[in-house]
Scaffold this active site. Structure first.
Site, PDB file in Angstrom:
ATOM      1  N   ASP A  35      27.755  -1.490   0.232  1.00 48.06           N
ATOM      2  CA  ASP A  35      26.435  -1.479  -0.522  1.00 48.06           C
ATOM      3  C   ASP A  35      25.675  -2.492   0.204  1.00 48.06           C
ATOM      4  OD1 ASP A  35      28.438  -3.476  -0.995  1.00 48.06           O
ATOM      5  OD2 ASP A  35      27.769  -3.870  -2.982  1.00 48.06           O
ATOM      6  N   ASP A  43      28.309  -7.656   3.384  1.00 53.64           N
ATOM      7  CA  ASP A  43      28.984  -6.677   4.123  1.00 53.64           C
ATOM      8  C   ASP A  43      28.231  -6.635   5.216  1.00 53.64           C
ATOM      9  OD1 ASP A  43      28.022  -6.342   1.088  1.00 53.64           O
ATOM     10  OD2 ASP A  43      29.557  -3.950   1.797  1.00 53.64           O
ATOM     11  N   ASP A 274      33.890  -9.830   1.521  1.00 52.08           N
ATOM     12  CA  ASP A 274      34.068  -8.431   2.588  1.00 52.08           C
ATOM     13  C   ASP A 274      34.744  -8.823   3.687  1.00 52.08           C
ATOM     14  OD1 ASP A 274      33.179  -6.810   0.361  1.00 52.08           O
ATOM     15  OD2 ASP A 274      31.132  -6.981   1.157  1.00 52.08           O
TER      16      ASP A 274
HETATM   17 CA   LIG Z   1      29.827  -5.609  -0.644  1.00 46.10          CA
END
Ligand SMILES: [Ca+2]
Length: 345
Positions: A35, A43, A274
Site C-alpha cells: 500500500d 513502504d 515495513d
Molecule cells: Ca505498508
C-alpha cells in the site's frame, strides 16, 4: 589500450557479468505487495531497501489500497522505481477496496485513505512516464507463482486483499508459494502488543480482516513482523543525516521529503514497520522469532481486525496455523544495514 590490458579488462567484465549472473540465480525471488506512498512512508523506504539488496530479486510490485488508495500506491510506486532507475520492475494494480470492510465515518477520521476515490496527487517530480502493466495484481501473483513453484516469497506489507484473492481464485496456489512475509498485527500475548488502529488491532490487518484470516489460515509458511517488534525500531535524525550525506537520486528524494520534517522537529523518530519486514527477509538473523498460532477476528464489533496469537490452539481458533512471529530485533545491526543499502549508488 594495449592488447594485454584490453584482455584484462574484458576478463574483468566477464568475471563481473558471471558474478551478477550467479547472484541473480541465488537471489530470493519476491513479489512486493504494497500500500505504497512516497517517503517518508515506510513502504517506499522498504522498496528502496529491497531494490538496493542483491539478496532479493523483485519480480514485480503489486499495489493495494491501505495507507492511501490503490491508484496512489500505483503512481507513487512507479515514480519511486523511476527515480531508482529500476523501471525494469513491472507494477500491477491490485484491489481498490478491502474484501468486505465498509468505509465508515470513523474510518475517514483515522489514518489511512484506503476508502478514497480521489485521483492520486502527482508524486514528487510528476507522474512517472511508465504506466502499470496490463492485467491485475492477482493474475500476476498467480502466474508468477505457477511459473516458479516453491521459489517465490510474497512480501505483503499492506492489507492482505491481493494475496487472499489470489489464494481464493487459484486452488493449489498456497502449496506453491515459498513463504509470505507480512507486516501486520499486534500480539497481546507478547510484550508491547497494543494495536495502533483500535485498542488491539493493527492497521494493515484491520483494513481487511477477512483477507488476513484467509492468508493466515492458508497453510503457506508465514513470517510475521508485528507492532511488538517494530516498536523496537526508531528512524531518527541521526540515521537520516547519514543517508542524506550521500548524494544519489534516491537520497535526494528522501532529503526533499523528510528534510522539512526533521527541520521542524529534530527529535522526531518514526517506527520502521515495513523496512523491518524486508530487513528480516534479507537477513533473518536480525530478529528473534517464536512460533505462534495466529488467527484474526473478522466479525464486526469491538475486536474487528484484531490479530490473536498463542502457543497452543484455543477454542474458537480451530484450523488456525502457526507463523514465525518476530518479537525482538538487533536494531543497531539492522539500521546500519538499512543505511548502507539505501545509500548505495
Ligand atoms: Ca505498508
Amino acid at each position: 589500450m594495449s592488447l594485454p590490458l584490453a584482455r584484462a579488462f574484458s576478463i574483468g567484465a566477464f568475471v563481473l557479468a558471471l558474478a551478477q549472473a550467479v547472484e541473480a540465480q541465488t537471489a530470493q525471488k519476491i513479489i512486493f505487495d504494497t500500500d505504497f506512498v512516497v517517503p517518508p512512508q515506510d513502504d517506499a523506504m522498504a522498496l528502496i531497501l529491497a531494490v538496493k539488496s542483491p539478496e532479493l530479486q523483485i519480480l514485480g510490485v503489486t499495489t493495494v489500497a491501505g495507507n492511501d488508495s490503490m491508484e496512489r500506491a500505483t503512481s507513487d510506486a512507479l515514480r519511486v522505481l523511476e527515480i531508482a532507475a529500476r523501471t525494469d520492475i513491472p507494477v500491477y494494480k491490485g484491489a481498490n477496496l478491502p474484501m468486505r470492510h465498509e468505509k465508515t465515518e470513523w474510518a475517514t477520521t483515522m489514518h489511512g485513505r484506503w476508502w478514497s476515490d480521489d485521483p492520486p496527487p502527482p508524486p514528487p517530480g510528476g507522474f512517472a512516464s511508465k504506466h502499470p502493466e496490463a492485467g491485475t495484481a492477482m493474475d500476476f501473483i498467480i502466474r508468477t507463482v505457477n511459473a516458479n513453484p516453491g521459489q517465490v516469497v510474497i512480501a505483503a506489507i499492506g492489507p492482505l486483499t491481493n494475496v487472499a484473492m489470489a489464494l481464493r481464485y487459484e486452488p493449489g496456489l498456497a502449496a506453491k508459494i515459498k513463504r509470505i512475509v507480512i507486516m501486520g498485527g499486534a500480539i497481546a500475548s507478547l510484550p508491547d502488543g497494543a494495536g495502533n488502529m483500535t485498542p488491539n488491532a493493527e492497521f494493515n490487518i484491520w483494513v481487511d480482516p477477512e483477507a488476513a484470516r484467509i492468508v493466515f489460515r492458508s497453510g503457506v509458511p508465514i513470517s510475521l513482523t508485528p507492532l511488538n517488534v517494530t516498536r523496537k525500531t526508531k528512524f531518527s535524525k541521526e540515521w537520516y543525516d547519514k543517508i542524506v550525506a550521500v548524494d544519489t537520486p534516491i537520497t535526494a528524494l528522501i532529503k526533499d521529503r523528510m528534510g522539512p520534517m526533521f527541520a521542524r522537529d529534530p527529535t522526531r523518530a518514526g517506527q520502521m514497520y515495513d523496512q523491518l519486514a524486508i530487513g528480516a527477509l534479507i537477513d533473518p538473523t536480525l530478529v528473534k522469532t517464536v512460533e505462534l498460532y495466529i488467527d484474526v477476528e473478522d466479525h464486526p464489533g469491538p475486536s474487528y481486525g484484531v490479530t490473536v496469537g498463542g502457543p497452543k490452539l484455543w477454542e474458537g481458533a480451530e484450523g488456525a496455523r502457526q507463523a514465525s512471529v518476530q518479537y525482538d530485533v538487533d536494531f543497531d545491526r539492522f539500521i546500519r544495514m538499512f543505511v548502507d543499502r539505501v545509500t548505495r549508488k
